[in-house]
Scaffold this active site. Structure first.
Site, short mmCIF file in Angstrom:
data_model
loop_
_atom_site.label_atom_id
_atom_site.label_comp_id
_atom_site.label_asym_id
_atom_site.label_seq_id
_atom_site.Cartn_x
_atom_site.Cartn_y
_atom_site.Cartn_z
N ASN A 109 0.86 -1.18 0.00
CA ASN A 109 0.00 0.00 0.00
C ASN A 109 0.90 1.23 0.00
OD1 ASN A 109 -1.79 2.05 0.49
ND2 ASN A 109 -2.39 1.35 2.54
N LYS A 133 0.04 4.24 -0.25
CA LYS A 133 -0.63 5.41 0.34
C LYS A 133 -0.39 6.63 -0.56
CE LYS A 133 -0.11 3.19 4.79
NZ LYS A 133 0.00 3.30 6.22
N HIS A 148 -9.37 1.12 5.01
CA HIS A 148 -8.10 1.32 5.73
C HIS A 148 -8.34 2.28 6.89
CE1 HIS A 148 -4.00 2.49 6.62
NE2 HIS A 148 -3.61 1.40 5.98
N GLU A 202 -6.72 4.69 7.91
CA GLU A 202 -6.49 6.10 7.58
C GLU A 202 -7.70 6.70 6.87
OE1 GLU A 202 -2.78 5.43 5.60
OE2 GLU A 202 -1.81 5.02 7.52
N GLY A 240 2.96 2.24 10.89
CA GLY A 240 3.97 3.29 10.80
C GLY A 240 4.69 3.59 12.10
N GLU A 290 -5.02 -4.92 10.58
CA GLU A 290 -4.02 -3.88 10.77
C GLU A 290 -4.32 -3.12 12.06
OE1 GLU A 290 -2.07 -2.74 6.75
OE2 GLU A 290 -3.70 -1.35 7.16
N SER A 316 3.75 -2.15 10.28
CA SER A 316 5.20 -2.22 10.55
C SER A 316 5.83 -3.55 10.12
CB SER A 316 5.50 -1.93 12.03
OG SER A 316 5.13 -0.59 12.34
O1 LIG Z 1 -1.06 0.81 6.81
C1 LIG Z 1 -0.33 -0.09 6.43
C2 LIG Z 1 -0.60 -0.83 5.21
O2 LIG Z 1 -1.89 -0.62 4.75
C3 LIG Z 1 0.88 -0.43 7.20
O3 LIG Z 1 1.77 0.61 7.11
P1 LIG Z 1 3.29 0.40 7.61
O4 LIG Z 1 3.76 -0.91 6.99
O5 LIG Z 1 4.02 1.58 7.10
O6 LIG Z 1 3.24 0.30 9.10
#
Ligand SMILES: O=C(CO)COP(=O)(O)O
Length: 263
Positions: free
Chosen positions: A17, A19, A104, A106, A180, A174, A219
């Site tokens: 992803n 983003k 997601h 976010e 992150g 997740e 992560s």
């Molecule tokens: O949100 C994520 C994947 O959709 C995970 O992000 P990270 O791997 O950067 O922690």
């Protein structure tokens, strides 16, 4: 290398992803991933890259004929209409995508997306012939309050359609606090959650729980991917930061190649 104990019947999926990262200059990373995947660099794992919408057509053209699929990061529930700034599932399909990430955290937090909206989008993805990667996960406060399982259980049943072919649906667990941050749940906690999610899917979509892949995300890095891969009921990863470079993404996906070689 830990033994892979889980779901040998399900083909692992490693999805990146991106983003809101990536200009056209990042496209060669996708070309390198396609070449490495074609050479067996991900073993049995299926690879998907979800770049920003602006790169989907170019990325899909690069990946055509390769083992790497392209996905979107969100879609609208309607096929078309007066929805400025939105993209439909049909448009993603038309641009060359075959997957779409939905719900997601976010988007749930930054765009007020609730379970019902995620479910409508998942139905739209099925309508367009896309595979929906539906994300669920608890916050730190919810885990600390002992509410992780019921929170995720409610999100899951609220966010997935009432009927689904297993090939049309993937779940990504997740935990919000692991995204992150460099933090991950313990293997025990991941296994417990994935087992719980599989049981919930079976309740909701009888017979599908053992066929739907459940990814772990949050992560995932080259240095912890082998350990996470070996956790019971983990059928692959949804990778954020670690998917942005060819080198890290293939190092993560490569744990499936190494596991195949080892056993
Ligand atoms: O949100 C994520 C994947 O959709 C995970 O992000 P990270 O791997 O950067 O922690």
């Amino acid at each position: 290398m830990p033994d892979r104990q889980v779901s040998p019947r399900l083909r692992p999926l490693v999805a990146g992803n991106w983003k809101m990262h990536g200009l056209r200059e990042a496209l060669p990373e996708i070309a390198k991933t396609c070449a490495a995947a074609a050479g067996g660099g991900a073993g049995e794992a299926e690879l998907v890259i979800c770049p920003p919408a602006t790169l989907i057509m170019a990325a899909a053209a690069i990946c055509e004929g390769s083992p790497v699929a392209i996905g979107g990061q969100d879609c609208h529930s309607a096929p078309s209409g007066p929805f400025t700034g939105d993209i439909s599932a049909e448009m993603l399909k038309d641009a060359g995508a075959s997957y779409v990430i939905l719900g997601h955290s976010e988007r749930r937090s930054g765009h007020n997306e609730g379970d019902e909206s995620v479910r409508e989008k998942a139905c739209a993805a099925f309508r367009a012939g896309l595979t929906a990667i539906v994300c669920v996960g608890e916050t730190k406060a919810e885990r600390e309050a002992g509410e992780a399982l019921p929170t995720v259980g409610a999100q899951l049943t609220g966010s997935i359609p009432n009927s689904s072919a297993s090939e049309g649906l993937v779940i990504a667990y997740e935990p919000v606090w692991a995204i992150g941050t460099g933090l991950t749940p313990t293997p025990h906690d991941i296994a417990e959650m994935h087992r719980f999610i599989r049981a919930r899917i079976n309740d909701h979509l009888p017979g599908q729980g053992d066929k739907i892949r459940i990814l772990y995300g949050g992560s995932v890095k080259p240095d912890n991917a082998a350990e996470l891969m070996a956790v019971d009921d983990v059928d692959g990863f949804l990778v954020g930061g670690g998917s942005l470079t060819f080198k890290d993404f293939m190092a993560i996906a490569g744990v499936y190649r190494q596991a195949a070689k080892a056993g």
